[in-house]
Scaffold this active site. Structure first.
Site, mmCIF file in Angstrom:
data_model
loop_
_atom_site.group_PDB
_atom_site.id
_atom_site.type_symbol
_atom_site.label_atom_id
_atom_site.label_comp_id
_atom_site.label_asym_id
_atom_site.label_seq_id
_atom_site.Cartn_x
_atom_site.Cartn_y
_atom_site.Cartn_z
ATOM 1 C CG ASP A 127 -1.833 -1.054 1.408
ATOM 2 O OD1 ASP A 127 -2.158 -1.674 0.388
ATOM 3 O OD2 ASP A 127 -2.270 -1.297 2.551
HETATM 4 N N1 URA Z 1 -1.078 -5.635 4.434
HETATM 5 C C1 URA Z 1 -1.579 -4.399 4.351
HETATM 6 O O1 URA Z 1 -2.592 -4.095 4.957
HETATM 7 N N2 URA Z 1 -0.944 -3.520 3.560
HETATM 8 C C2 URA Z 1 0.177 -3.807 2.877
HETATM 9 O O2 URA Z 1 0.709 -2.946 2.163
HETATM 10 C C3 URA Z 1 0.688 -5.100 2.982
HETATM 11 C C4 URA Z 1 0.050 -6.007 3.767
#
Ligand code: URA
Length: 236
Positions: free
Chosen positions: A102
């Site tokens: 993310d």
């Molecule tokens: N889990 C999440 O919530 N975000 C990420 O970027 C990776 C794993």
């Protein structure tokens, strides 16, 4: 070399996607549409995929980046945020991220121009463990810990057992290590949401035995041949 392999090795997409593009008439060889999946690319052939001419397959390169918060792992974004790929300033090969992270998650991100490798490593069936350090907005109860470890419902899907180690549990915040072997969208954040907690900070610190170590945010390094072989072995 077989057409789909040639396209995948150039880092355009996976072999399967290359076959789909070929069947859809999106591949031209020497100016003519080629729908022949088994076409054997010869020296001197000019291969064009979706209007983009691809040269000889690039030598494969593999990097680890410490992705800072704010950078996206997809190629473009309606909000105009910078891409993780743009941080590899002295890399001329057309690399792309292996899997997702993310925008508001930092940490270990692998980038490569090897489409086959990227597909194998990111494929959900291979279950390479990913280790995250999460800071959450409240004290974590024993019940919540039990649920996180044994599986929680994240919108109709029950997560597989996870390793969850408490680092610090304060009255209004906590820091935990969480190791998961699957990669649903925003999985760690949604797991904590399922037990009533909000993730304030999330960092990926390892993929399998591959550790982020002391790499600073925004910095990157080449993976060693042993690390590449290890990841290939884990994703068979
Ligand atoms: N889990 C999440 O919530 N975000 C990420 O970027 C990776 C794993």
């Amino acid at each position: 070399m077989r057409l789909n392999k040639y396209i995948a090795q150039a880092g355009i997409c996976s072999r399967r996607k290359a076959d789909e593009l070929t069947e859809a008439g999106k591949v031209k060889i020497n100016g003519a549409v080629c729908r022949q999946l088994g076409y054997d690319v010869q020296d001197g052939d000019v291969v064009v995929v979706n209007g983009q001419t691809i040269g000889k397959p690039e030598k494969h390169v593999y990097y680890m980046l410490n992705k800072p918060v704010g950078y996206i792992t997809t190629n473009d974004d309606e909000k105009g945020r910078p891409t993780a790929t743009s941080l590899l300033t002295d890399v001329t090969a057309r690399v792309f991220p292996v899997g997702r992270l993310d925008a508001n998650t930092s940490g270990l991100l692998i980038l490569t121009n090897d489409g086959e490798f990227a597909n194998a490593v990111a494929h959900p069936s291979h279950r390479i463990e990913k280790t995250y350090i999460a800071v959450v907005n409240d004290h974590v109860s024993n019940d919540a810990l039990w649920d996180l470890r044994n599986g929680v419902d994240i919108g109709g899907y029950k997560t597989r057992p996870a390793v969850v180690n408490m680092i610090a549990n304060e009255s209004h915040a906590a820091k935990l290590e969480i190791i998961i072997s699957e990669g649903k969208n925003r999985q760690v954040r949604r797991m904590f949401e399922a037990v009533g907690l909000k993730v304030l900070q999330l960092e990926r610190v390892a993929e399998g035995r591959l550790q982020l170590g002391r790499l600073k945010p925004g910095s990157y390094r080449k993976l060693s041949p042993a690390e590449v072989e290890y990841l290939k072995g884990e994703s068979k």
